[in-house]
Design an enzyme around this catalytic site. Structure first.
Site, mmCIF file in Angstrom:
data_model
loop_
_atom_site.group_PDB
_atom_site.id
_atom_site.type_symbol
_atom_site.label_atom_id
_atom_site.label_comp_id
_atom_site.label_asym_id
_atom_site.label_seq_id
_atom_site.Cartn_x
_atom_site.Cartn_y
_atom_site.Cartn_z
ATOM 1 C CG ASP A 117 -1.900 -1.147 1.223
ATOM 2 O OD1 ASP A 117 -2.332 -1.532 0.123
ATOM 3 O OD2 ASP A 117 -2.227 -1.669 2.311
ATOM 4 C CG ASP A 153 1.235 0.549 -9.176
ATOM 5 O OD1 ASP A 153 1.292 -0.172 -8.160
ATOM 6 O OD2 ASP A 153 0.521 1.568 -9.251
ATOM 7 C CE1 TYR A 193 -4.615 -5.435 -4.716
ATOM 8 C CE2 TYR A 193 -4.044 -3.157 -5.160
ATOM 9 C CZ TYR A 193 -4.820 -4.087 -4.507
ATOM 10 O OH TYR A 193 -5.804 -3.670 -3.648
ATOM 11 C CD GLU A 194 3.895 -7.842 -11.674
ATOM 12 O OE1 GLU A 194 3.911 -8.517 -10.621
ATOM 13 O OE2 GLU A 194 4.844 -7.798 -12.465
HETATM 14 C C1 LIG Z 1 -2.145 -3.415 -2.516
HETATM 15 S S1 LIG Z 1 -2.349 -4.984 -1.797
HETATM 16 C C2 LIG Z 1 -1.266 -6.021 -2.778
HETATM 17 C C3 LIG Z 1 -1.595 -7.479 -2.681
HETATM 18 C C4 LIG Z 1 -0.673 -8.442 -3.448
HETATM 19 N N1 LIG Z 1 0.676 -8.406 -2.913
HETATM 20 C C5 LIG Z 1 -0.661 -8.135 -4.925
HETATM 21 O O1 LIG Z 1 0.354 -7.611 -5.409
HETATM 22 O O2 LIG Z 1 -1.653 -8.450 -5.596
HETATM 23 C C6 LIG Z 1 -1.439 -4.847 -0.271
HETATM 24 C C7 LIG Z 1 -1.729 -5.952 0.711
HETATM 25 O O3 LIG Z 1 -0.877 -5.800 1.832
HETATM 26 C C8 LIG Z 1 -1.615 -6.008 3.025
HETATM 27 N N2 LIG Z 1 -0.946 -5.253 4.095
HETATM 28 C C9 LIG Z 1 -0.804 -3.905 4.126
HETATM 29 N N3 LIG Z 1 -0.152 -3.523 5.247
HETATM 30 C C10 LIG Z 1 0.122 -4.655 5.942
HETATM 31 C C11 LIG Z 1 0.751 -4.922 7.183
HETATM 32 N N4 LIG Z 1 1.210 -3.910 7.939
HETATM 33 N N5 LIG Z 1 0.873 -6.199 7.606
HETATM 34 C C12 LIG Z 1 0.367 -7.226 6.845
HETATM 35 N N6 LIG Z 1 -0.250 -7.027 5.656
HETATM 36 C C13 LIG Z 1 -0.384 -5.774 5.197
HETATM 37 C C14 LIG Z 1 -3.002 -5.477 2.693
HETATM 38 O O4 LIG Z 1 -3.990 -6.000 3.536
HETATM 39 C C15 LIG Z 1 -3.147 -5.932 1.243
HETATM 40 O O5 LIG Z 1 -3.713 -7.220 1.128
#
Ligand SMILES: C[S@@+](CC[C@H](N)C(=O)[O-])C[C@H]1O[C@@H](n2cnc3c(N)ncnc32)[C@H](O)[C@@H]1O
Length: 214
Positions: A117, A153, A193-194
């Site tokens: 994120d 990205d 996401y990619e």
């Molecule tokens: C933007 S998504 C990307 C998901 C995946 N890696 C992808 O590329 O399709 C970010 C993921 O990281 C998890 N996440 C964010 N901060 C986190 C944290 N502090 N600890 C564990 N998971 C976290 C979110 O819940 C989310 O599922």
């Protein structure tokens, strides 16, 4: 990742209980034993699990841990692994800020951060998974010579992350601003996401960090 609450979420989690590590801190200092001396690779924020599933299939000699804080998301990853009957993937549903309570120093071989994120507001910078305080945690739990693979990205997040890696004195290599049109693409596993962001025209940035212990 925002998700509508899953119907039967608890039941579905329970159905995958053999691959969900419920009290991971109990394994602190004993992960190599748990992994039967295999290399241990963690994906932090594994989302719906496409990446970890494919990575684990390609590298059956390693043990993979999907680390994700949202139960309704991790359950989708667990169901994929269970359906494919993979034996080298486990999951931890927790927040990355607790990694040091779960893993001892030098217990981990590599970490993947895929499309973390971005937290674009400056006042939220500390929440970025490449903020220096997170990098310091990864440095502790990763072995000497272990690697951190990061792709996104989001160019502002990537530039910020390059600075943070430098501050944390983690050696960076293989920096790339257009992964899909690079030499690294042939081994690249696309995440959910990619594909989403790439289809919208964003190019993908990628780096590798190598942890060196004094
Ligand atoms: C933007 S998504 C990307 C998901 C995946 N890696 C992808 O590329 O399709 C970010 C993921 O990281 C998890 N996440 C964010 N901060 C986190 C944290 N502090 N600890 C564990 N998971 C976290 C979110 O819940 C989310 O599922």
């Amino acid at each position: 990742m925002r998700m509508r609450k899953k119907k039967n979420g608890a039941k579905r989690m329970e159905a995958c209980s053999e691959i969900l590590i419920k009290e991971p801190e109990n394994n602190k200092g004993k992960w190599k034993e748990f992994a039967e001396n295999k290399e241990i690779s963690i994906e932090i924020g594994c989302g719906k699990g496409r990446f970890i599933l494919e990575n684990a299939k390609r590298n059956p000699e390693k043990l993979y841990i999907g680390f994700e804080k949202v139960p309704d998301v991790i359950v989708l990853a667990m169901e994929k692994v269970k359906n494919d009957e993979l034996k080298n993937v486990y999951f931890i549903c927790d927040d990355a800020s607790r990694l040091c309570e779960i893993f001892d120093e030098n217990e981990i071989d590599e970490i993947y951060l895929n499309f973390s994120d971005p937290w674009p507001k400056k006042r939220h910078a500390k929440r970025r998974l490449t903020f220096i305080s997170f990098l310091e945690i990864y440095k502790k739990i990763i072995k000497d010579g272990g690697k951190i693979f990061f792709k996104t990205d989001n160019r502002p997040l990537f530039d910020f992350s390059l600075e943070q890696f430098e501050k944390a004195e983690i050696e960076v290599s293989d920096v790339c601003y257009d992964l899909h049109n690079s030499e690294y693409e042939k081994d690249n596993i696309h995440t959910e996401y990619e594909d989403n962001f790439s289809a919208k025209g964003f190019s993908i940035n990628r780096l590798v960090g190598k942890v060196k212990k004094a």
